[in-house]
Design a protein around this motif. Structure first.
Motif, PDB file in Angstrom:
ATOM      1  N   MET A   1       0.847  -1.188   0.000  1.00  0.00           N
ATOM      2  CA  MET A   1       0.000   0.000   0.000  1.00  0.00           C
ATOM      3  C   MET A   1       0.883   1.239   0.000  1.00  0.00           C
ATOM      4  N   GLU A   2       0.670   2.137  -0.949  1.00  0.00           N
ATOM      5  CA  GLU A   2       1.507   3.322  -1.090  1.00  0.00           C
ATOM      6  C   GLU A   2       1.201   4.319   0.013  1.00  0.00           C
ATOM      7  N   LYS A   3       2.232   4.912   0.575  1.00  0.00           N
ATOM      8  CA  LYS A   3       2.042   5.891   1.632  1.00  0.00           C
ATOM      9  C   LYS A   3       1.589   7.219   1.046  1.00  0.00           C
ATOM     10  N   GLN A   4       0.646   7.879   1.725  1.00  0.00           N
ATOM     11  CA  GLN A   4       0.141   9.167   1.283  1.00  0.00           C
ATOM     12  C   GLN A   4       1.177  10.246   1.532  1.00  0.00           C
ATOM     13  N   GLU A   5       1.301  11.146   0.569  1.00  0.00           N
ATOM     14  CA  GLU A   5       2.272  12.226   0.722  1.00  0.00           C
ATOM     15  C   GLU A   5       1.854  13.149   1.853  1.00  0.00           C
ATOM     16  N   ILE A   6       2.785  13.499   2.702  1.00  0.00           N
ATOM     17  CA  ILE A   6       2.538  14.428   3.801  1.00  0.00           C
ATOM     18  C   ILE A   6       2.899  15.824   3.330  1.00  0.00           C
ATOM     19  N   HIS A   7       1.924  16.715   3.348  1.00  0.00           N
ATOM     20  CA  HIS A   7       2.127  18.030   2.744  1.00  0.00           C
ATOM     21  C   HIS A   7       2.700  19.055   3.712  1.00  0.00           C
ATOM     22  N   SER A   8       2.684  18.760   5.009  1.00  0.00           N
ATOM     23  CA  SER A   8       3.298  19.683   5.957  1.00  0.00           C
ATOM     24  C   SER A   8       4.807  19.550   5.854  1.00  0.00           C
ATOM     25  N   ASN A   9       5.462  20.620   5.403  1.00  0.00           N
ATOM     26  CA  ASN A   9       6.882  20.518   5.081  1.00  0.00           C
ATOM     27  C   ASN A   9       7.785  21.220   6.083  1.00  0.00           C
ATOM     28  N   ARG A  10       7.240  21.635   7.210  1.00  0.00           N
ATOM     29  CA  ARG A  10       8.062  22.297   8.205  1.00  0.00           C
ATOM     30  C   ARG A  10       9.065  21.314   8.792  1.00  0.00           C
ATOM     31  N   TRP A  11      10.305  21.748   8.917  1.00  0.00           N
ATOM     32  CA  TRP A  11      11.360  20.900   9.470  1.00  0.00           C
ATOM     33  C   TRP A  11      11.737  21.318  10.886  1.00  0.00           C
ATOM     34  N   ASP A  12      10.973  22.251  11.467  1.00  0.00           N
ATOM     35  CA  ASP A  12      11.314  22.749  12.797  1.00  0.00           C
ATOM     36  C   ASP A  12      11.296  21.640  13.841  1.00  0.00           C
ATOM     37  N   HIS A  13      10.363  20.665  13.677  1.00  0.00           N
ATOM     38  CA  HIS A  13      10.211  19.624  14.696  1.00  0.00           C
ATOM     39  C   HIS A  13      11.025  18.376  14.378  1.00  0.00           C
ATOM     40  N   PHE A  14      11.935  18.469  13.400  1.00  0.00           N
ATOM     41  CA  PHE A  14      12.871  17.383  13.128  1.00  0.00           C
ATOM     42  C   PHE A  14      14.255  17.850  13.569  1.00  0.00           C
ATOM     43  N   PRO A  15      14.647  17.571  14.822  1.00  0.00           N
ATOM     44  CA  PRO A  15      15.909  18.108  15.346  1.00  0.00           C
ATOM     45  C   PRO A  15      17.115  17.585  14.590  1.00  0.00           C
ATOM     46  N   MET A  16      17.963  18.499  14.137  1.00  0.00           N
ATOM     47  CA  MET A  16      19.159  18.144  13.390  1.00  0.00           C
ATOM     48  C   MET A  16      20.394  18.388  14.248  1.00  0.00           C
ATOM     49  N   ARG A  17      21.344  17.463  14.170  1.00  0.00           N
ATOM     50  CA  ARG A  17      22.603  17.650  14.883  1.00  0.00           C
ATOM     51  C   ARG A  17      23.459  18.677  14.155  1.00  0.00           C
ATOM     52  N   SER A  18      24.336  19.337  14.904  1.00  0.00           N
ATOM     53  CA  SER A  18      25.252  20.288  14.282  1.00  0.00           C
ATOM     54  C   SER A  18      26.234  19.541  13.389  1.00  0.00           C
TER      55      SER A  18
ATOM     56  N   GLU B   1      14.308  24.067   2.908  1.00  0.00           N
ATOM     57  CA  GLU B   1      13.929  23.990   4.320  1.00  0.00           C
ATOM     58  C   GLU B   1      14.924  23.153   5.119  1.00  0.00           C
ATOM     59  N   ILE B   2      15.411  22.068   4.507  1.00  0.00           N
ATOM     60  CA  ILE B   2      16.423  21.254   5.183  1.00  0.00           C
ATOM     61  C   ILE B   2      17.694  22.077   5.379  1.00  0.00           C
ATOM     62  N   ALA B   3      18.090  22.794   4.327  1.00  0.00           N
ATOM     63  CA  ALA B   3      19.297  23.622   4.407  1.00  0.00           C
ATOM     64  C   ALA B   3      19.159  24.680   5.491  1.00  0.00           C
ATOM     65  N   GLU B   4      17.980  25.308   5.561  1.00  0.00           N
ATOM     66  CA  GLU B   4      17.755  26.343   6.575  1.00  0.00           C
ATOM     67  C   GLU B   4      17.809  25.757   7.978  1.00  0.00           C
ATOM     68  N   SER B   5      17.211  24.572   8.167  1.00  0.00           N
ATOM     69  CA  SER B   5      17.186  23.959   9.498  1.00  0.00           C
ATOM     70  C   SER B   5      18.580  23.564   9.961  1.00  0.00           C
ATOM     71  N   MET B   6      19.476  23.272   8.998  1.00  0.00           N
ATOM     72  CA  MET B   6      20.838  22.871   9.335  1.00  0.00           C
ATOM     73  C   MET B   6      21.821  24.033   9.287  1.00  0.00           C
ATOM     74  N   GLY B   7      21.359  25.165   8.774  1.00  0.00           N
ATOM     75  CA  GLY B   7      22.235  26.327   8.690  1.00  0.00           C
ATOM     76  C   GLY B   7      23.331  26.184   7.658  1.00  0.00           C
ATOM     77  N   ILE B   8      23.000  25.524   6.529  1.00  0.00           N
ATOM     78  CA  ILE B   8      23.986  25.314   5.472  1.00  0.00           C
ATOM     79  C   ILE B   8      23.373  25.698   4.128  1.00  0.00           C
ATOM     80  N   SER B   9      24.183  25.665   3.073  1.00  0.00           N
ATOM     81  CA  SER B   9      23.682  25.972   1.737  1.00  0.00           C
ATOM     82  C   SER B   9      22.917  24.777   1.175  1.00  0.00           C
TER      83      SER B   9
END
Length: 241
Positions: free
Chosen positions: A1-18, A51-59
Motif C-alpha cells: 500500500m503506497e504511503k500518502q504524501e505528507i504536505h506539511s513541510n516544516r522541518w522545525d520539529h525534526f531536530p538536526m545535529r550540528s 527547508e532542510i538547508a535552513e534547518s541545518m544552517g547550510i547551503s
C-alpha cells in the motif's frame, strides 16, 4: 500500500545535529538516513531542499547532494512534478528483505562454523548472557543493540568482509523491524534460545546445522513481523527502505 504524501513541510520539529565543515553532503545524508530508518521522519514526508538547508544552517548544495544519494539508495522517490518524498515500506519489501537476509546470514554462519577460532566464541556467549540479563529485567530497549552486536560478531567470523558488508547494509534497513520482534517478550526469549543453539552447533563445527538454524531464525522473525502487521498490532507507516 503506497504511503500518502505528507504536505506539511516544516522541518522545525525534526531536530538536526550540528555539522562539521568537512564533507557536508555526506553528513547530511547520514543524518537524514538515520532519521528515516529510525522512523523519526515519516513516510510521505516531502523533502524540501531549502527547508532542510535552513534547518541545518547550510547551503542547498550539500543538501541536494544528500537527497540524490538518498534517492539512489531507495530511501526517497521522485514526484511526477519534481521533488522527492520519503519512500514507505511495503509488506513485499519486508518479505523480500528477510528472505535475502536468510540466505546471506545463513551462509555467513556456515562459514563462521568452519573458520572460527575457539577463543572467538567467548564474546558471543557474553552477548547471550548480556541479552538475558536485560530480558530478565524486562528492559527491552537495549535488546536490539545487543542482538545487533551478537550478529555482527557472529558474521565477522565468516572471514568474508564483502559478505558481512552486504548483510550489514540490509540490517540497517530493517532497524524498526528488529525492534518489533524484540519488543515481544516471547520472541526475545526464543531469539536468545536460538542463539544458544547456534553457538553450540558452531562449537561442534556443525556447519550445515548452523546454516539451517540461522535460516530458520531469520524466517521466523519474518513470519512474526508479517503476522503482527496483518493483525493490526504494528503499523508500517514508520518503516522505510
Amino acid at each position: 500500500m503506497e504511503k500518502q504524501e505528507i504536505h506539511s513541510n516544516r522541518w522545525d520539529h525534526f531536530p538536526m545535529r550540528s555539522l562539521k565543515k568537512e564533507n557536508l553532503g555526506n553528513q547530511v545524508f547520514e543524518q537524514v538516513k538515520e532519521m528515516i530508518v529510525r522512523g523519526e521522519i515519516p513516510a510521505g514526508k516531502r523533502m524540501i531542499e531549502s527547508e532542510i538547508a535552513e534547518s541545518m544552517g547550510i547551503s542547498r548544495t550539500p543538501v541536494r547532494e544528500a537527497v540524490h544519494k538518498l534517492e539512489a539508495e531507495g530511501f526517497l522517490k521522485p514526484l511526477p512534478k519534481g521533488g522527492y518524498v520519503v519512500r514507505g515500506l511495503e509488506i513485499s519489501d519486508i518479505e523480500e528483505t528477510f528472505e535475502i537476509r536468510s540466505i546471506l546470514e545463513s551462509f555467513a554462519s556456515y562459514l563462521a562454523a568452519t573458520r572460527h577460532n575457539d577463543e572467538e566464541i567467548l564474546p558471543l556467549e557474553e552477548k547471550i548472557e548480556e541479552f538475558q540479563k536485560y530480558l530478565d529485567r524486562h528492559d527491552l530497549k537495549e535488546l536490539t543493540r545487543i542482538n545487533t552486536e551478537f550478529h555482527e560478531l557472529l558474521y565477522a567470523l565468516s572471514r568474508s568482509p564483502r559478505l558481512v558488508k552486504m548483510i550489514l547494509n540490509l540490517r540497517d534497513e530493517i532497524y524498526f523491524l528488529r525492534k518489533i520482534i524484540l519488543n515481544s517478550i516471547d520472541m526475545a526469549q526464543l531469539s536468545n534460545k536460538n542463539h544458544i543453539e547456534i553457538i553450540k552447533a558452531i562449537k561442534k563445527r556443525e556447519a550445515k546445522k548452523v546454516e539451517r538454524l540461522v535460516r530458520e531464525h531469520v524466517l521466523r522473525g519474518k513470519k512474526f513481523v508479517i503476522n503482527e502487521i496483518r493483525k493490526g498490532n504494528v503499523s508500517i507507516d514508520h518503516c522505510y527502505f
